[in-house]
Design a protein around this motif. Structure first.
Motif, short mmCIF file in Angstrom:
data_model
loop_
_atom_site.label_atom_id
_atom_site.label_comp_id
_atom_site.label_asym_id
_atom_site.label_seq_id
_atom_site.Cartn_x
_atom_site.Cartn_y
_atom_site.Cartn_z
N LEU A 1 -25.43 -0.54 -11.68
CA LEU A 1 -23.98 -0.39 -11.87
C LEU A 1 -23.53 1.05 -11.65
O LEU A 1 -22.44 1.31 -11.14
N GLN A 2 -24.40 1.99 -12.03
CA GLN A 2 -24.05 3.40 -11.82
C GLN A 2 -23.94 3.74 -10.33
O GLN A 2 -23.27 4.71 -9.97
N LEU A 3 -24.57 2.94 -9.49
CA LEU A 3 -24.46 3.13 -8.05
C LEU A 3 -23.36 2.26 -7.43
O LEU A 3 -22.79 2.62 -6.40
N SER B 1 -22.74 4.38 -21.17
CA SER B 1 -22.88 5.22 -19.99
C SER B 1 -22.06 4.67 -18.82
O SER B 1 -21.67 5.43 -17.92
N ILE B 2 -21.79 3.37 -18.81
CA ILE B 2 -20.93 2.79 -17.79
C ILE B 2 -19.46 3.07 -18.12
O ILE B 2 -18.66 3.40 -17.24
N TRP B 3 -19.11 2.97 -19.36
CA TRP B 3 -17.73 3.18 -19.77
C TRP B 3 -17.28 4.62 -19.53
O TRP B 3 -16.09 4.90 -19.39
N ASP B 4 -18.26 5.56 -19.50
CA ASP B 4 -17.93 6.97 -19.33
C ASP B 4 -17.75 7.36 -17.86
O ASP B 4 -17.33 8.48 -17.57
N LEU B 5 -18.07 6.45 -16.93
CA LEU B 5 -17.95 6.77 -15.51
C LEU B 5 -16.48 6.81 -15.08
O LEU B 5 -15.63 6.16 -15.69
#
Length: 612
Positions: A456-458, A482-486
């Motif tokens: 998901l980060q990619l 960590s996804i919500w902070d992107l």
């Protein structure tokens, strides 16, 4: 086994007794004085101690142990030295470093005496933890002696109660009578002499008085298996072999449910534990025996492979079976009395599609999932259900788990939505200018994403790059801070379902987790919560008059809302839990969505059930 002939280290109790450990999780660390020498040294040590206590209470045991060890080494003459050594041993215990913790607890007792005075404020707790370690070593005799010492030296009524309950559990599982433990306790009191805070008479009264209560049927426990007035529930779980640790977590949750029912003055049951060893054939044998013995219900088995076999074997019988963790699709259809608590990936996909189309509501969607069995199944079910409801699936993309370049997937989703190929599409903006393909905005109602956090980060930067405006919908991968902070400039929202977020919003889980930590000294996982909920539902059935297997099956079928520690439970016509806790993200924090899905009946399931 002759209890009084067994020495330290002797296998005096079965290995599965460790599942009955009564661990201590009390906020006593704040008692410790923090006065040190003078000046800055005193202040800095006090700050470090507070930090270490916070780390310990938060479950960050490695860091806490490091700070307590450093404080104890640097300031051996401090009045707080006793507490540092005690909390260092506690940290090691929770890390599973039992040999080292055992040495440290014993060293603390040696240094700070046998009495419960200011210089030995933690002695009783140290004995209690030593008792727990002895149970883990299958040494019932010395476990009992350590629990007696903990009781004798305690000033905390809760510790006294836990010590008595721990000895009761030993008596139940060792095969010795309670009177043998009373005799052993008397001998231990003689060794303690005048140092005991609580009298031998109070110990005997507490132990035998509790046993008397149990025989009256008011107790939580399954200790008294000869009590014909209590219904029996069979636990069919792996208690040996490679799956043992998972079976024990479910067992612990179920036992806690029985205990708390006693505390709430509700019905209790006899729990009959049977070891499936993870074998489908053994699980079937246990289920058939439970049916013959008129068990009120069966909780288990653990795996989908076992559950399929048990469900098929119960096709012509009345015994209701609650499968807590098995999540293979359709196995509950094999029997009229099998109930599936953990939704299959297909069920999750369908429910997410219903929310997207009916509640958001959106009319277009795409799916992007890794090529794993669970994610592919969930994505396929999402797409099928979305189209059944009248929505349009504009793109379906599958990528290998090893994928690291997601640019082409974002490009293909955008291209398919526009109805052409990237090189063939000419896009005109509102002012009549020609737009680059990557810059042209498109809006897709939602994209189901079945991916890991790393994937998901990619993926998310590609959604931003290709200017795809959408809402992401999925499961565990999206349930991560960590996804919500992107940067999510094109993502209008995130909607997900995940066990990981249950404890943030679920008051039933928070209450359960606190009771579990108090009793077992560690935080529960989803398996423990499922075991807890399974037995609570059975007990709820008993409280509502279910006295036979068919009564219990009817009760479970009629269960429309059970607010459980593992989440909400309600069985649909296919006997699969159809409830999902859905969350969105607001200000980078999860917020539970309020939604009551329509009780739609899957056509194929309805047809199969109606024909039986």
């Amino acid at each position: 086994m002759n209890l009084l002939q067994s020495g330290r280290g002797a296998p005096a109790v079965k290995a599965n007794v460790t599942s009955l450990l009564f661990l201590l999780c009390l906020g006593i660390t704040s008692w410790a004085p923090t006065l040190l020498a003078v000046g800055d040294t005193k202040a800095s040590a006090s700050i470090l101690e507070k930090s270490a206590i916070d780390l310990l209470n938060d479950g960050r045991y490695n860091r806490a142990a490091s700070i307590f060890a450093d404080l104890a080494s640097r300031f051996p003459a401090s009045p707080a030295h006793d507490s540092w050594l005690y909390n260092l041993a506690r940290s090691k215990y929770h890390l599973g470093q039992f040999e080292s913790a055992k040495r440290d607890f014993a060293d603390g007792i040696s240094r700070y005496g046998q009495s419960h005075n200011k210089s030995g404020a933690y002695t009783s707790y140290r004995w209690f933890f030593l008792g727990n370690i002895a149970v883990r070593e299958a040494d019932a005799v010395n476990a009992a002696r350590d629990y007696v010492r903990a009781y004798a030296l305690a000033s905390d009524e809760r510790l006294m109660k836990l010590s008595i309950e721990s000895i009761q559990a030993l008596a139940e599982n060792s095969g010795d009578s309670l009177s043998a433990f009373v005799k052993l306790g008397s001998e231990t009191y003689s060794q303690l002499g005048a140092s005991a805070t609580n009298s031998k008479d109070s110990f005997i009264a507490a132990l035998t008085g509790a046993a008397s209560k149990e025989s009256s049927g008011n107790s939580f426990t399954d200790h008294n298996r000869n009590n014909r007035n209590l219904p029996t529930v069979t636990l069919a779980l792996p208690m040996s072999g490679k799956l043992e640790q998972y079976g024990k977590r479910i067992e612990r949750g179920a036992r806690l449910a029985n205990y708390t029912s006693r505390e709430d003055s509700k019905s209790v049951v006899n729990l009959e534990l049977k070891d499936t060893q993870g074998s489908p054939s053994l699980a079937v044998e246990i289920a058939r025996r439970a049916e013959q013995d008129k068990s009120l219900a069966l909780i288990g088995p653990l795996t989908s492979e076992e559950a399929v076999a048990v469900s098929a074997s119960l096709a012509c019988f009345d015994l209701p079976a609650l499968a807590p963790a098995a999540n293979q699709n359709n196995f509950a259809r094999l029997s009229q009395t099998m109930f599936q608590m953990s939704p299959s990936p297909s069920t999750i996909g369908r429910r997410l599609a219903e929310y997207a189309f009916l509640q958001m509501p959106v009319s277009t969607a795409a799916t992007l999932a890794q090529n794993s069995a669970s994610d592919k199944e969930m994505a396929a079910a999402f797409a099928k259900r979305f189209e059944e409801l009248g929505g349009e699936i504009v793109a379906v993309e599958v990528f290998p788990p090893s994928a690291t370049d997601f640019g082409k997937f974002g490009e293909r989703i955008k291209t398919r939505f526009l109805g052409g190929y990237a090189d063939d599409v000419e896009l005109i903006g509102e002012n009549g200018d020609t737009l680059d393909f990557d810059e042209a905005p498109v809006e897709i109602g939602c994209i189901f994403v079945g991916a890991t956090v790393r994937q998901l980060q990619l993926i998310l930067p590609q959604i931003n790059y290709h200017n795809i405006k959408t809402t992401l919908i999925g499961s565990d991968g999206l349930a991560t801070p960590s996804i919500w902070d992107l940067p999510l400039q094109n993502v209008k929202g995130i909607i997900f379902t995940s066990w990981r977020t249950q404890d943030a919003e679920n008051s039933a889980f928070r209450a359960f987790a606190q009771m579990y930590r108090n009793r077992y000294g560690e935080s529960p996982d989803r398996l423990a919560a499922l075991g807890y909920d399974a037995l609570r539902m059975v007990i709820e059935g008993v409280n509502n008059g279910a006295r036979s297997q068919s009564d219990m099956s009817k009760f479970l079928e009629s269960l429309t809302e059970h607010k459980g520690a593992s989440g909400d439970v309600a069985f649909g016509v296919d006997h699969v839990n159809r409830e999902l806790s859905l969350y969105t993200v607001v200000d980078k924090l999860p917020k539970r969505l309020s939604w009551n899905p329509p009780r739609m009946i899957d056509t194929e399931t309805h047809r199969n059930r109606s024909s039986n």
